[in-house]
Design a protein around this motif. Structure first.
Motif, mmCIF file in Angstrom:
data_model
loop_
_atom_site.group_PDB
_atom_site.id
_atom_site.type_symbol
_atom_site.label_atom_id
_atom_site.label_comp_id
_atom_site.label_asym_id
_atom_site.label_seq_id
_atom_site.Cartn_x
_atom_site.Cartn_y
_atom_site.Cartn_z
ATOM 1 N N PRO A 70 27.962 53.895 74.628
ATOM 2 C CA PRO A 70 27.506 55.111 73.947
ATOM 3 C C PRO A 70 27.837 55.092 72.457
ATOM 4 N N ASP A 74 23.946 60.125 69.474
ATOM 5 C CA ASP A 74 22.885 59.469 70.239
ATOM 6 C C ASP A 74 21.485 59.666 69.644
ATOM 7 N N GLU A 102 18.932 57.665 71.788
ATOM 8 C CA GLU A 102 19.631 56.658 72.596
ATOM 9 C C GLU A 102 20.191 57.343 73.836
ATOM 10 N N THR A 103 19.426 57.334 74.929
ATOM 11 C CA THR A 103 19.827 58.045 76.136
ATOM 12 C C THR A 103 20.892 57.266 76.901
ATOM 13 N N PRO A 104 21.642 57.926 77.813
ATOM 14 C CA PRO A 104 22.627 57.201 78.633
ATOM 15 C C PRO A 104 21.948 56.106 79.455
ATOM 16 N N ASN A 105 22.690 55.022 79.702
ATOM 17 C CA ASN A 105 22.118 53.887 80.434
ATOM 18 C C ASN A 105 21.914 54.187 81.912
#
Length: 290
Positions: A70, A74, A102-105
């Motif tokens: 992270p 984001d 940038e979203t969570p994986n």
């Protein structure tokens, strides 16, 4: 054939600059090895120029989306400065701003989102083979579609070409039906069918009161007051959907309009003159066997 040379330079975001690395046409980020960082790439280079009113590729934008730890923030904006150099010495500079999410994986929606910038038309004049032309940047295309956003899966890359066109100077608005998408989503009654109209001229076009029609009676759309189309810009008229990013125009008809086998779209001005006619499928007289 004349050529242009395009180059791009990335500008570090104003936030979390320590997380980012700029290397020529690349900008990358993430606290991982360089080979697996996420990032953007702009690939330019020598490009053949078209002078027949047909769009041509200026360069390719790619988003490499790899799983990374992270980031402190984001969402951020990344700018790309593009230089277009013509053979006769004219250079055009414009700046593109990409908004990145940038979203969570992990989770139900791990795909990263990239909002592609709307490029404002350039009113620069260049000389190609002794003739003067306006340069119009027309936007991003992916898989033969005009795109405004990437939804990039984790571990994959996403690319789109940025296009331009040249129009002779001086040129009045040239309205042209550039596409008919006759096969829509069957589950929605093909409400997402559309006709696309492009202004290939160097002047804005006021198309208030103009009509777009199919062959069958009762399938007409009239553009509302205040409808204008800037140089190099396009709008779409959907069958039964309102999409602001495409201009917000719809026939408002709850059944398919455009015949999948073949049909004819006609654009008429306020005097009823046919400005552009687009025939496809078995209506196209130039098709094989006609």
């Amino acid at each position: 054939m004349a050529t242009v040379v395009t180059t791009g330079t990335w500008v570090l975001p104003k936030v979390n600059a320590s997380q980012f690395t700029v290397n020529n046409e690349h900008i990358t980020w993430g606290a991982v090895a360089d080979s697996v960082k996420s990032g953007y790439v702009f690939q330019g280079g020598p490009v053949p120029v078209r002078v027949d009113g047909t769009e041509f590729v200026l360069g390719t934008f790619t988003h490499h989306n790899f799983p990374i730890p992270p980031l402190p923030q984001d969402q951020f904006d990344v700018r790309l400065a593009v230089n277009v150099a013509f053979e006769e010495g004219t250079e055009i500079d414009f700046v593109l701003r990409f908004h990145h999410n940038e979203t969570p994986n992990q989770g139900p929606r791990p795909e990263d989102l990239v909002d592609l910038p709307v490029v404002h038309p350039q009113q620069e004049v260049v000389t190609v083979d002794g003739a003067a032309y306006n340069v119009l940047i027309t936007g991003f295309w992916q898989n033969h579609k005009h795109v405004h956003q990437f939804v990039s899966p984790e571990g994959k890359s996403n690319s789109a070409d940025i296009y331009a066109l040249l129009t002779p100077v001086p040129v009045k608005p040239i309205l042209h039906i550039s596409r008919v998408e006759a096969i829509g989503n069957a589950s929605t009654g093909q409400s997402d069918e559309f006709v696309e109209i492009l202004n290939r001229g160097a002047e804005p076009a006021n198309i208030s009161g103009w009509t777009l029609s199919a062959d069958d009676a009762g399938q007409d759309f009239t553009f509302p007051p205040g409808t204008a189309l800037e140089p190099g810009r396009r709008i779409r008229v959907h069958t039964n959907e309102v999409r602001p990013e495409d201009g917000g125009h719809s026939f408002g008809i709850g059944r398919p309009i455009w015949n999948n086998e073949g049909d004819t779209a006609r654009l008429r001005d306020t005097n009823g003159n046919a400005v552009s006619v687009f025939a496809y499928g078995d209506h196209d007289p130039t098709a094989s066997g006609k």
